[in-house]
Design a protein around this motif. Structure first.
Motif, PDB file in Angstrom:
ATOM      1  N   HIS A  44       0.816  -1.220   0.000  1.00 27.96           N
ATOM      2  CA  HIS A  44       0.000   0.000   0.000  1.00 27.96           C
ATOM      3  C   HIS A  44       0.846   1.265   0.000  1.00 27.96           C
ATOM      4  N   ARG A  45       2.073   1.180   0.531  1.00 27.34           N
ATOM      5  CA  ARG A  45       2.926   2.382   0.552  1.00 27.34           C
ATOM      6  C   ARG A  45       3.358   2.757  -0.858  1.00 27.34           C
ATOM      7  N   VAL A  46       3.635   1.747  -1.659  1.00 28.98           N
ATOM      8  CA  VAL A  46       4.011   1.982  -3.064  1.00 28.98           C
ATOM      9  C   VAL A  46       2.816   2.528  -3.828  1.00 28.98           C
ATOM     10  N   LEU A  47       1.648   1.907  -3.596  1.00 30.56           N
ATOM     11  CA  LEU A  47       0.425   2.361  -4.270  1.00 30.56           C
ATOM     12  C   LEU A  47       0.112   3.816  -3.904  1.00 30.56           C
ATOM     13  N   ALA A  48       0.150   4.112  -2.614  1.00 32.00           N
ATOM     14  CA  ALA A  48      -0.212   5.465  -2.164  1.00 32.00           C
ATOM     15  C   ALA A  48       0.754   6.497  -2.729  1.00 32.00           C
ATOM     16  N   ASP A  49       2.032   6.151  -2.747  1.00 31.77           N
ATOM     17  CA  ASP A  49       3.017   7.084  -3.281  1.00 31.77           C
ATOM     18  C   ASP A  49       2.763   7.340  -4.770  1.00 31.77           C
ATOM     19  N   ALA A  50       2.500   6.265  -5.515  1.00 30.13           N
ATOM     20  CA  ALA A  50       2.271   6.409  -6.958  1.00 30.13           C
ATOM     21  C   ALA A  50       0.981   7.182  -7.234  1.00 30.13           C
ATOM     22  N   GLN A  51      -0.058   6.900  -6.454  1.00 33.87           N
ATOM     23  CA  GLN A  51      -1.322   7.623  -6.631  1.00 33.87           C
ATOM     24  C   GLN A  51      -1.127   9.122  -6.362  1.00 33.87           C
ATOM     25  N   CYS A  52      -0.423   9.437  -5.287  1.00 37.88           N
ATOM     26  CA  CYS A  52      -0.243  10.848  -4.938  1.00 37.88           C
ATOM     27  C   CYS A  52       0.604  11.571  -5.979  1.00 37.88           C
ATOM     28  N   ARG A  53       1.654  10.887  -6.448  1.00 39.09           N
ATOM     29  CA  ARG A  53       2.488  11.518  -7.487  1.00 39.09           C
ATOM     30  C   ARG A  53       1.697  11.759  -8.767  1.00 39.09           C
ATOM     31  N   THR A  54       0.909  10.759  -9.162  1.00 40.00           N
ATOM     32  CA  THR A  54       0.146  10.883 -10.412  1.00 40.00           C
ATOM     33  C   THR A  54      -0.918  11.967 -10.280  1.00 40.00           C
ATOM     34  N   ALA A  55      -1.613  11.972  -9.144  1.00 44.73           N
ATOM     35  CA  ALA A  55      -2.651  12.984  -8.934  1.00 44.73           C
ATOM     36  C   ALA A  55      -2.042  14.384  -8.938  1.00 44.73           C
ATOM     37  N   ALA A  56      -0.848  14.507  -8.343  1.00 47.22           N
ATOM     38  CA  ALA A  56      -0.201  15.829  -8.316  1.00 47.22           C
ATOM     39  C   ALA A  56       0.252  16.231  -9.718  1.00 47.22           C
ATOM     40  N   GLN A  57       0.817  15.272 -10.442  1.00 50.26           N
ATOM     41  CA  GLN A  57       1.359  15.600 -11.771  1.00 50.26           C
ATOM     42  C   GLN A  57       0.254  16.032 -12.739  1.00 50.26           C
ATOM     43  N   TYR A  58      -0.923  15.380 -12.628  1.00 49.69           N
ATOM     44  CA  TYR A  58      -1.997  15.679 -13.592  1.00 49.69           C
ATOM     45  C   TYR A  58      -3.156  16.437 -12.950  1.00 49.69           C
ATOM     46  N   ASP A  59      -2.976  16.823 -11.709  1.00 42.71           N
ATOM     47  CA  ASP A  59      -3.985  17.598 -10.995  1.00 42.71           C
ATOM     48  C   ASP A  59      -5.346  16.901 -10.940  1.00 42.71           C
ATOM     49  N   PHE A  60      -5.328  15.592 -10.676  1.00 42.44           N
ATOM     50  CA  PHE A  60      -6.584  14.861 -10.487  1.00 42.44           C
ATOM     51  C   PHE A  60      -7.250  15.326  -9.190  1.00 42.44           C
ATOM     52  N   ASP A  61      -8.565  15.150  -9.137  1.00 40.73           N
ATOM     53  CA  ASP A  61      -9.309  15.563  -7.946  1.00 40.73           C
ATOM     54  C   ASP A  61      -9.401  14.468  -6.893  1.00 40.73           C
ATOM     55  N   TYR A  62      -8.794  13.319  -7.175  1.00 42.58           N
ATOM     56  CA  TYR A  62      -8.919  12.219  -6.230  1.00 42.58           C
ATOM     57  C   TYR A  62      -7.711  11.300  -6.314  1.00 42.58           C
ATOM     58  N   VAL A  63      -7.619  10.450  -5.310  1.00 43.25           N
ATOM     59  CA  VAL A  63      -6.665   9.336  -5.320  1.00 43.25           C
ATOM     60  C   VAL A  63      -7.457   8.074  -4.982  1.00 43.25           C
ATOM     61  N   SER A  64      -6.961   6.924  -5.423  1.00 40.02           N
ATOM     62  CA  SER A  64      -7.767   5.711  -5.297  1.00 40.02           C
ATOM     63  C   SER A  64      -6.958   4.511  -4.834  1.00 40.02           C
ATOM     64  N   CYS A  65      -7.650   3.617  -4.150  1.00 44.14           N
ATOM     65  CA  CYS A  65      -7.056   2.359  -3.668  1.00 44.14           C
ATOM     66  C   CYS A  65      -7.143   1.242  -4.706  1.00 44.14           C
ATOM     67  N   ILE A  66      -7.776   1.476  -5.832  1.00 41.62           N
ATOM     68  CA  ILE A  66      -8.007   0.404  -6.806  1.00 41.62           C
ATOM     69  C   ILE A  66      -6.673  -0.165  -7.299  1.00 41.62           C
ATOM     70  N   SER A  67      -6.616  -1.487  -7.439  1.00 37.36           N
ATOM     71  CA  SER A  67      -5.385  -2.086  -7.964  1.00 37.36           C
ATOM     72  C   SER A  67      -5.646  -3.317  -8.815  1.00 37.36           C
ATOM     73  N   ASP A  68      -6.498  -4.208  -8.349  1.00 39.45           N
ATOM     74  CA  ASP A  68      -6.777  -5.452  -9.062  1.00 39.45           C
ATOM     75  C   ASP A  68      -7.982  -6.096  -8.392  1.00 39.45           C
TER      76      ASP A  68
END
Lengths: 337, 214
Positions: A44-68
């Motif tokens: 989850h630490r890898v997922l959360a880091d990647a979600q936060c980076r992606t949301a910041a880079q593209y200015d998404f309005d959310y982050v998500s736990c979805i994975s598989d």
């Protein structure tokens, strides 16, 4: 207005500054962070880091736990096949409930018992901590048909609808009890909204959907609402024949895959339903240009009207050019209310 | 004599018990195996078209195909005796790294229902296994399926492996949610089918067979 405020305001019918932006990212997020997808799904630490980076880079309005889709099934004891750099998958040939009599002896996994479900609950908590009040945090559970297929085997489940309808009801009731516990754990950890993914539901027609799937999806939607969270319903594939029924569920967001026309969805679901989507993820978002992506998302917006959230029909595919995702961001932020 | 339209109707609605008993009755009445087979192939053609028109869905296709398969099992000895053979042979599989098999299964089922012999290699099939199977079975058709964008490159690798090995020029058909006609052209496949019913039409077209039976 920050991302969380924007999404919640739209859902509540309050004024917003511009359209919210909520594309599903999984492998695209892992690639953006430069991590193999196997690690993203496991930690989850890898997922959360990647979600936060992606949301910041593209200015998404959310982050998500979805994975598989294999988290709950894995904790139930299903055989999961792992890959270094793509999502884990369930072994269809060796399905956990190949012998359906096993269902009565199957214990529901505890989402806090330290398995893959716990890792997602921890992702929700970490995303809440990292996103603060800036971005909406989305938890994720499987719907009755998708999870039923994961446990029983999708080919067999499709025959069960005709061969043993009673078993399908028993299976789906078992599944939603597990999923509601999973949803509760994620909400308590900080999720504002629960995504319900029910991919396999698009394989059945309206008759079977209404008789078997919809009542259990409805119980999930109502259950999540009772816990105080919002619901995003996402059914991969062609849901065109199911639109009217899906509109009766009361999901806060209906997130449609690309084969379902948004104008038909609007007509079927009425003016209040918030719709999300649904440009073709491969042919338009990955293989197109910023210009074609902009034109396609503008067409979606025009078809859906202003009760609308910008996103692709399904996951942003691996290999999508960053400038095409930026085109989604630019479009959402260029709208004015 | 059995009205073979009734057999076709039983297959169309997936009524396996009626389909089997009507097939057995037709056999017992001495009706020509080819005519009995044609009635079922025609019925599955109808099911395929109704699937394309969103009038029936995956469960209905599966039960119809099962009704035909069980009935064909009764007919098989007579077909062999009469020298009636499948119109073509195919190998099919989901490509390496991909465990999703329902799309592949639907295509395999519809090809069989069109009287094409199908050797199903399963899911997560490596290019080498496709090549070995192609050498062993000398198919007219190869079907490659992928559900994930991540496994699409395995379709390309499989096509390259088959082409480079120079196996007896099978026609290669690809399909799956992320697959496009453009991708098929790029990687040198012979065709792309967006769904299982279209895969039958495509197979007939590529193999120069007669049009869909009605």
């Amino acid at each position: 207005m920050n991302g969380r405020e924007r999404v919640l305001a739209l859902l509540d019918g309050q004024p917003i500054d511009h359209l919210p932006l909520m594309p599903i990212t999984m492998m695209f997020a892992a690639d953006t962070a430069g991590v193999p997808y196997g690690r993203y799904a496991l930690d989850h630490r890898v997922l959360a880091d990647a979600q936060c980076r992606t949301a910041a880079q593209y200015d998404f309005d959310y982050v998500s736990c979805i994975s598989d889709p294999a988290r709950e099934a894995a904790d139930c004891g299903a055989k999961v096949v792992w890959f270094d750099d793509q999502p884990p998958a369930l072994d269809e040939v060796d399905a956990l409930l190949a012998d359906k009599s096993r269902l009565r002896r199957l214990a529901r996994p505890d989402p806090q018992a330290g398995g893959r479900m716990t890792d997602r609950v921890q992702a929700a908590a970490l995303l809440r901590e990292r996103a603060g009040a800036e971005r909406l945090v989305e938890g994720w559970i499987e719907g009755p048909c998708a999870q039923g297929a994961d446990l029983r085997g999708i080919n067999t489940l499709m025959l069960d609808f005709y061969d043993d309808p009673g078993f399908v009801h028993e299976l789906f009731a078992w599944v939603i009890d597990m999923e509601l516990r999973f949803a509760r754990a994620q909400i308590e950890a900080g999720a504002d909204l629960i995504g319900i993914g029910d991919a396999a539901a698009s394989l059945v027609g309206p008759h079977l959907y209404d008789a078997f799937v919809l009542p259990y999806e409805k119980r999930l939607v109502d259950g999540v609402h009772e816990m105080g969270a919002r619901v995003r319903l996402h059914i991969c594939g062609n849901t065109r024949p199911l639109l009217t029924s899906m509109g009766t569920l009361g999901a806060d967001i209906v997130d449609l895959d690309y084969p379902a026309p948004l104008d038909e969805a609007r007509q079927a679901m009425g003016p209040r339903q918030v719709l999300l989507g649904n440009i073709d993820p491969v042919r338009v978002l990955r293989d197109g240009t910023p210009e074609s992506v902009t034109a396609a998302i503008a067409a979606c917006h025009a078809a859906a009207g202003d009760r609308y959230i910008v996103g692709a029909g399904c996951e942003v595919p691996r290999g999508t050019p960053p400038e095409n995702v930026q085109a989604l961001t630019r479009y959402a932020q260029s709208t004015r209310f | 004599m059995i009205d073979l339209a009734q057999l076709g109707a039983a297959v169309e609605r997936g009524d396996r018990d009626s389909a089997r008993s009507l097939t057995q009755a037709a056999i017992d009445a001495g009706q020509a195996p080819q005519e009995i087979l044609d009635a079922m192939v025609g019925a599955m053609g109808v099911v395929g078209r109704r699937f394309q028109a969103h009038e029936v869905f995956v469960p209905e296709m599966l039960i119809a195909a099962r009704a035909m398969k069980e009935s064909i099992a009764l007919l098989e000895p007579l077909l062999v005796q009469a020298g009636i053979r499948p119109v073509a042979r195919a190998i099919i599989g989901t490509v390496e790294g991909d465990l999703h098999d329902i799309g592949k299964n639907l295509v395999a089922m519809m090809w069989r229902s069109a009287n094409i012999e199908v050797i199903d290699l399963g899911a997560n099939v490596s290019p080498q296994r496709f090549l070995d199977a192609a050498r062993q079975h000398e198919p007219h058709l190869v079907g490659l399926s992928a559900l994930l964008t991540t496994t699409m490159p395995a379709i390309r690798r499989t096509v390259e492996t088959l082409r480079q090995a120079g196996v007896a020029a099978p026609r290669i058909v690809i399909g799956g949610a992320p697959v496009t006609l453009q991708y098929a052209r790029e990687i040198g496949a012979d065709g792309y089918a967006p769904d299982a019913a279209s895969a039958v039409d495509l197979a007939r077209q590529l193999l120069g067979l007669q049009g869909s039976p009605s």
